[in-house]
Design a protein around this motif. Sequence first.
Motif, PDB file in Angstrom:
ATOM      1  N   GLU A   9      16.476  32.088  71.601  1.00  0.00           N
ATOM      2  CA  GLU A   9      15.620  31.070  70.992  1.00  0.00           C
ATOM      3  C   GLU A   9      14.911  31.656  69.776  1.00  0.00           C
ATOM      4  OE1 GLU A   9      14.906  27.890  71.252  1.00  0.00           O
ATOM      5  OE2 GLU A   9      16.442  27.615  72.764  1.00  0.00           O
ATOM      6  N   LYS A  10      15.362  32.895  69.399  1.00  0.00           N
ATOM      7  CA  LYS A  10      14.680  33.552  68.286  1.00  0.00           C
ATOM      8  C   LYS A  10      14.989  32.833  66.982  1.00  0.00           C
ATOM      9  CE  LYS A  10      15.547  37.852  70.671  1.00  0.00           C
ATOM     10  NZ  LYS A  10      16.426  38.990  70.629  1.00  0.00           N
ATOM     11  N   GLY A  11      14.409  33.345  65.888  1.00  0.00           N
ATOM     12  CA  GLY A  11      14.644  32.719  64.578  1.00  0.00           C
ATOM     13  C   GLY A  11      16.069  32.886  64.127  1.00  0.00           C
ATOM     14  N   CYS A  12      16.306  32.495  62.835  1.00  0.00           N
ATOM     15  CA  CYS A  12      17.668  32.485  62.318  1.00  0.00           C
ATOM     16  C   CYS A  12      18.304  33.864  62.209  1.00  0.00           C
ATOM     17  CB  CYS A  12      17.671  31.848  60.931  1.00  0.00           C
ATOM     18  SG  CYS A  12      17.356  30.093  60.997  1.00  0.00           S
ATOM     19  N   VAL A  13      17.505  34.920  62.061  1.00  0.00           N
ATOM     20  CA  VAL A  13      18.110  36.188  61.670  1.00  0.00           C
ATOM     21  C   VAL A  13      18.297  37.180  62.815  1.00  0.00           C
ATOM     22  CG1 VAL A  13      17.463  36.141  59.255  1.00  0.00           C
ATOM     23  CG2 VAL A  13      15.846  37.011  60.933  1.00  0.00           C
TER      24      VAL A  13
ATOM     25  N   PRO B 563      15.225  22.064  59.317  1.00  0.00           N
ATOM     26  CA  PRO B 563      15.850  23.241  59.967  1.00  0.00           C
ATOM     27  C   PRO B 563      17.083  23.734  59.216  1.00  0.00           C
ATOM     28  CG  PRO B 563      15.519  21.470  61.555  1.00  0.00           C
ATOM     29  CD  PRO B 563      15.087  20.928  60.234  1.00  0.00           C
ATOM     30  N   LEU B 564      17.856  22.803  58.632  1.00  0.00           N
ATOM     31  CA  LEU B 564      19.047  23.231  57.893  1.00  0.00           C
ATOM     32  C   LEU B 564      18.656  23.981  56.614  1.00  0.00           C
ATOM     33  CD1 LEU B 564      21.515  20.210  58.270  1.00  0.00           C
ATOM     34  CD2 LEU B 564      21.725  22.476  59.267  1.00  0.00           C
ATOM     35  N   LEU B 565      17.607  23.482  55.948  1.00  0.00           N
ATOM     36  CA  LEU B 565      17.145  24.181  54.741  1.00  0.00           C
ATOM     37  C   LEU B 565      16.668  25.584  55.104  1.00  0.00           C
ATOM     38  CD1 LEU B 565      15.218  21.299  52.932  1.00  0.00           C
ATOM     39  CD2 LEU B 565      17.268  22.452  52.104  1.00  0.00           C
ATOM     40  N   THR B 566      15.979  25.674  56.233  1.00  0.00           N
ATOM     41  CA  THR B 566      15.486  26.986  56.681  1.00  0.00           C
ATOM     42  C   THR B 566      16.659  27.922  56.966  1.00  0.00           C
ATOM     43  OG1 THR B 566      13.676  25.776  57.697  1.00  0.00           O
ATOM     44  CG2 THR B 566      13.911  28.096  58.324  1.00  0.00           C
ATOM     45  N   LEU B 567      17.696  27.366  57.597  1.00  0.00           N
ATOM     46  CA  LEU B 567      18.889  28.159  57.894  1.00  0.00           C
ATOM     47  C   LEU B 567      19.558  28.627  56.600  1.00  0.00           C
ATOM     48  CD1 LEU B 567      20.861  29.077  60.213  1.00  0.00           C
ATOM     49  CD2 LEU B 567      22.156  27.014  59.737  1.00  0.00           C
ATOM     50  N   GLY B 568      19.708  27.706  55.658  1.00  0.00           N
ATOM     51  CA  GLY B 568      20.322  28.038  54.362  1.00  0.00           C
ATOM     52  C   GLY B 568      19.521  29.110  53.649  1.00  0.00           C
ATOM     53  N   HIS B 635      30.021  33.869  61.374  1.00  0.00           N
ATOM     54  CA  HIS B 635      29.079  34.419  60.395  1.00  0.00           C
ATOM     55  C   HIS B 635      27.925  35.088  61.116  1.00  0.00           C
ATOM     56  CE1 HIS B 635      30.694  30.947  57.725  1.00  0.00           C
ATOM     57  NE2 HIS B 635      31.452  32.021  57.618  1.00  0.00           N
ATOM     58  N   SER B 636      27.967  36.444  61.174  1.00  0.00           N
ATOM     59  CA  SER B 636      26.926  37.131  61.937  1.00  0.00           C
ATOM     60  C   SER B 636      25.668  37.347  61.102  1.00  0.00           C
ATOM     61  CB  SER B 636      27.468  38.462  62.445  1.00  0.00           C
ATOM     62  OG  SER B 636      27.923  39.232  61.354  1.00  0.00           O
ATOM     63  N   ILE B 637      25.679  36.896  59.865  1.00  0.00           N
ATOM     64  CA  ILE B 637      24.555  37.155  58.963  1.00  0.00           C
ATOM     65  C   ILE B 637      23.240  36.583  59.495  1.00  0.00           C
ATOM     66  CG2 ILE B 637      25.009  35.106  57.486  1.00  0.00           C
ATOM     67  CD1 ILE B 637      24.146  38.409  55.955  1.00  0.00           C
ATOM     68  N   VAL B 638      23.316  35.440  60.192  1.00  0.00           N
ATOM     69  CA  VAL B 638      22.114  34.866  60.829  1.00  0.00           C
ATOM     70  C   VAL B 638      22.490  34.286  62.188  1.00  0.00           C
ATOM     71  CG1 VAL B 638      20.924  34.267  58.659  1.00  0.00           C
ATOM     72  CG2 VAL B 638      22.448  32.619  59.743  1.00  0.00           C
ATOM     73  N   ASN B 639      21.503  33.811  62.866  1.00  0.00           N
ATOM     74  CA  ASN B 639      21.688  33.225  64.180  1.00  0.00           C
ATOM     75  C   ASN B 639      21.480  31.716  64.096  1.00  0.00           C
ATOM     76  OD1 ASN B 639      22.278  34.135  66.718  1.00  0.00           O
ATOM     77  ND2 ASN B 639      20.164  33.911  67.416  1.00  0.00           N
ATOM     78  N   LEU B 640      22.192  30.963  64.911  1.00  0.00           N
ATOM     79  CA  LEU B 640      21.916  29.525  64.957  1.00  0.00           C
ATOM     80  C   LEU B 640      20.893  29.279  66.050  1.00  0.00           C
ATOM     81  CD1 LEU B 640      22.815  26.637  63.969  1.00  0.00           C
ATOM     82  CD2 LEU B 640      24.183  26.575  66.041  1.00  0.00           C
ATOM     83  N   PRO B 641      19.681  28.822  65.698  1.00  0.00           N
ATOM     84  CA  PRO B 641      18.702  28.541  66.757  1.00  0.00           C
ATOM     85  C   PRO B 641      19.278  27.504  67.714  1.00  0.00           C
ATOM     86  CG  PRO B 641      17.694  28.444  64.577  1.00  0.00           C
ATOM     87  CD  PRO B 641      19.164  28.522  64.372  1.00  0.00           C
ATOM     88  N   SER B 642      19.224  27.798  69.030  1.00  0.00           N
ATOM     89  CA  SER B 642      19.938  26.925  69.973  1.00  0.00           C
ATOM     90  C   SER B 642      19.370  25.511  69.998  1.00  0.00           C
ATOM     91  CB  SER B 642      19.937  27.544  71.362  1.00  0.00           C
ATOM     92  OG  SER B 642      18.603  27.697  71.786  1.00  0.00           O
ATOM     93  N   ALA B 643      18.107  25.360  69.588  1.00  0.00           N
ATOM     94  CA  ALA B 643      17.532  24.008  69.560  1.00  0.00           C
ATOM     95  C   ALA B 643      18.286  23.115  68.583  1.00  0.00           C
ATOM     96  CB  ALA B 643      16.070  24.093  69.166  1.00  0.00           C
ATOM     97  N   MET B 644      18.916  23.741  67.617  1.00  0.00           N
ATOM     98  CA  MET B 644      19.619  22.939  66.606  1.00  0.00           C
ATOM     99  C   MET B 644      20.905  22.331  67.143  1.00  0.00           C
ATOM    100  SD  MET B 644      19.227  24.806  62.959  1.00  0.00           S
ATOM    101  CE  MET B 644      20.284  23.715  62.059  1.00  0.00           C
TER     102      MET B 644
END
Lengths: 179, 854
Positions: A9-13, B563-568, B635-644
């Motif tokens: 549930e952590k942030g994006c990174v 949330p998508l903008l934050t991810l981008g 893409h391991s560069i970031v994580n997809l928050p599971s809430a999304m």
Amino acid sequence: MNSVDQSSEKGCVSQLTDIQEFLSRFHIFSDAPSGVASLFAYLAKREEYVKGTLIMAEGERCDRIFLIVSGQVDIFQYYNERRFHLQLLSCDSINYFGELALLSEFNWFFSARAWTDVSLLSISREAFSKVMGKYPESYQSMVQKIINSRIHRFIDQSGYLLDHISPEAWREDPSEASG
Amino acid sequence: MKKTAVDTGTRITERSLFYWILRRHRSMQLFLLLIILVSLFFKVFPLEMQKRIINEAIYLKDIELLYLYCGLYIGAVTIAGLLKYAINVLQVYIGQKILMEMREELYQHVLQLPLQFYRKMQPGTVTSAMTAELNAIGFFLGGAIAIPVTSVLTFVVFIGFMFHLNPVLALLSMGIYPVELFVVPYLQKKYNRLNSRRVKTTRAMANVVNESISGIHEIHGNTSYSLEKKKLSSFIKQLYDLMKSLFVVKYGIKFANNFFQSLGPFVLFLVGGYLAINGQFTLGALVAFLSAYEKVYDPWKELIEYYQGYQDAQIRYRQIMGIFDLDPPHLLLPLNRDVLALKGDISLKNVTFTVPSGVRLLEDISLEIRANEQIALVGYSGSGKSTLALLIAQLYDVSQGTVSIDGHLVDDLCKMDMGRNVAMIAQQPFIFSGTISENLLYGVQAVSGGDGFPDRGRILAAIHDVGLQDDIIRFGLQAVLSPEECRPFRDKFLRMREIIQTSLRDEFEQAIEFYDVTKYLYYSSIRDNIVFGDSVKREFVVERLPGHPRFVKLLRELNLEKPLLTLGFAIATQTINLLSDFKDDEFFFRDNPMELDEFERYSELLKRLKGPVPKEDEARQLLLVLALRFIPKKHSIVNLPSAMEEKILVARRHFQATVVNVAMEHCMKQSDGMPCNKDPRCGEKSGFIPFCPSKYLYTHTLLDNILFGAVKSELTFDDHLRKLASQAFEDEELLDEVMHIGLDFEVGSKGDRLSGGQKQKLAIARAFLKDAPILIMDEATASLDNTSQARIQGLLEKEFKGRKTIIAVIHRLDLTPAYDRIVVLKAGRIVEQGTYDELMERKGDFYELSRSEF
């Protein structure tokens, strides 16, 4: 189970830092500068195999190292058309295989099969060379660690084989016998 | 005496330029002349009206008469203009038509010229002669008759009219023409000489450029840029000097013309004015005379330009024809007989072959080959084995001695006899641009003229025989098919998808994440997860989505935009931080939503942004693009928050219901193999195709359509799965359809999109399909791997034994035991022949060759 395997549930990174943290537990990557470690974390590929699947086969061209995230991997070899078990690797013991692939191109001299459902990370020789090209100062220490890892595995495998060797194979030290 | 193509009539290169003009499209040219004659009347008539308007209507102050003459004047001028338009169009039409025929006939001639001709000739010369240089002649051809006839007649008519008005004045104004008749031709001759040198220099320059481009690899490899530049520089300089002189003369001619043209009015005003003042000449007549003088100069100028154009075209024409001025050595079609059907008995008697430089490549070769015998030609490199094969194939002509097939001298056989009866495979075959299928049928098409094409079964068998099947299937699987292309096979392709989804599901699930409308797809992009389909109009491609009003509205309504903008923003930040030292290396961007060439743009964007949710549209769109491209498991560069994940699934349902109006439940019900085409609930009408099992995705490759999901990793999608699927499809006879699509694969210029092995196999299949009784293979399998080589060899032994005469030039001696007879050449002579065992036992040259190979 390792942290890279958990959805969070952590942030994006967090994914990248999780992998980096996972890699740092391996002898080969343990002391790598942070820039190098994060690049390896970024370039590592996730591979998943269900129980019984062949991960790589003897005679195929090698191209990457495998790090076990979860599950067990059976390492075996064919000799005189008989299958010899060499090692059962799991995420909490010797948890890597194929390390020499980072250094040189050759054909695999053993095979690996998923003993249970397995989750792996792999790093290709190309990725290793690209990163090392940028950080040449780390290269020598990485090579030493890879060789040490190989020796560590060799000792483990030899121990296992010696445990299972037939009594006929045992010989006295000729020098002692003659004395 | 040897028969040549000359027997069929005048050799094309010996024809004069006017041969084409006088013998082609005569009726059209007569019609043109007729229009010209009619147009003359309408050219002179307005002059008469001019005179009458002044002398009668104005002088008598008669308004009625003024209206009449003005009406007639404008009517005549309009008709003259329209006729001139018709003359121009007709002229170009005739010229281009003649040019078309000239080009076609010349090309046919050029193609039949012997191979030796092309050894000396630069391709650039032939190309430029056949294209640009012929074009220039085309402009002349159309007006070759019309222009001089029109000009002379117009000239005569206007002069006549001037004499009719005033003979003395007419004679005076004509006085300048004889002077011009000397000056202009003198300058023109000079111009012609320079022009001729210009054509030669341009051609030489084109050859240098052509050679450089062909050998660009070598130039890069040797860094020989300045060397090549130097080669061209001398030609550039020459051309520069020539063009300078050429234009000095050209404008000299123009000046002479203009000067003489201005001299006329001077005389007219002086003498005509004097006569008018003295009442010996009416004002109307003087105006008409001046108009006539002006007009009489036009045809004169046209005649001079025509003369220049004629000289230019004549030089070009002679130079072009000069290049190709030799006879094709053999007739294309037989005279007074049908094309022969040969058995394949080949006889060479005392054959000698000498190249023009005097080197003798073959000496006193005598060899008898029985029909259906399989012969291996072996020898040291340079021993003449390939030359011998080319002589039998009529690609070279013997210098002395004879080659005959079934008792017919090869020299006397026409090209079509050879084409039908001999198939030839070169070591480095040429593959033409076009599809695989067109290349396969090239040989058959050439000799059958379109009839007697092999059926699909035979084509597929030939592909299988040479081991090209897997490649063709791969090409087929990579094809993106339009609805029209797909229609005949769609049901079968959907059946293949069904096989993967049902009987092979367990195996494939390890490597493929199947499309499932109820689940979040971790190996697909966020865009695919929301849109869950594709528009044939490309309305919903990632780059357009952030600007799509209904899509953006949906994101805002569902609170998904932020949330998508934050991810981008996170993707951009991480990537810029991590890869700033690697922004030129494509390798590091393979598994990143950002592309290499976008790095700088995003880098600039981040410098401007204060937070992840910018206000301006452009920044929002850039960040959204990155987020929509994001594939969580790749893409391991970031994580997809599971809430999304849950939010995205909700967005998918809303998108289907409100944006594209697709009822997935309905579409899913059609999954029993029946395509859900016409029902609007399936989206077909709006051009939207959802990821629904009964729908073919026209924007995806055939492979994507069959797999119907995202490949988890190329590393795990291995040969085992491919073989499994191939077998299942073959069992249901579905693979032929994929091969059919693969046959339409475009091979690129010279077959550049194929590997060396694929090209070779294609050439072998092409020759096999021709099914000629004689097969000549010039190291035809040399560039194939051992397995493919063995496969072809096996085919020769099993399928062609006793059916075809085979002459194979072979380098690898381990392939020779299968041949009926081995002929060993050394320094242009046959030194040994016999079976493999005989030659090995004899311990002669063949034995030595074998040992050296070993």
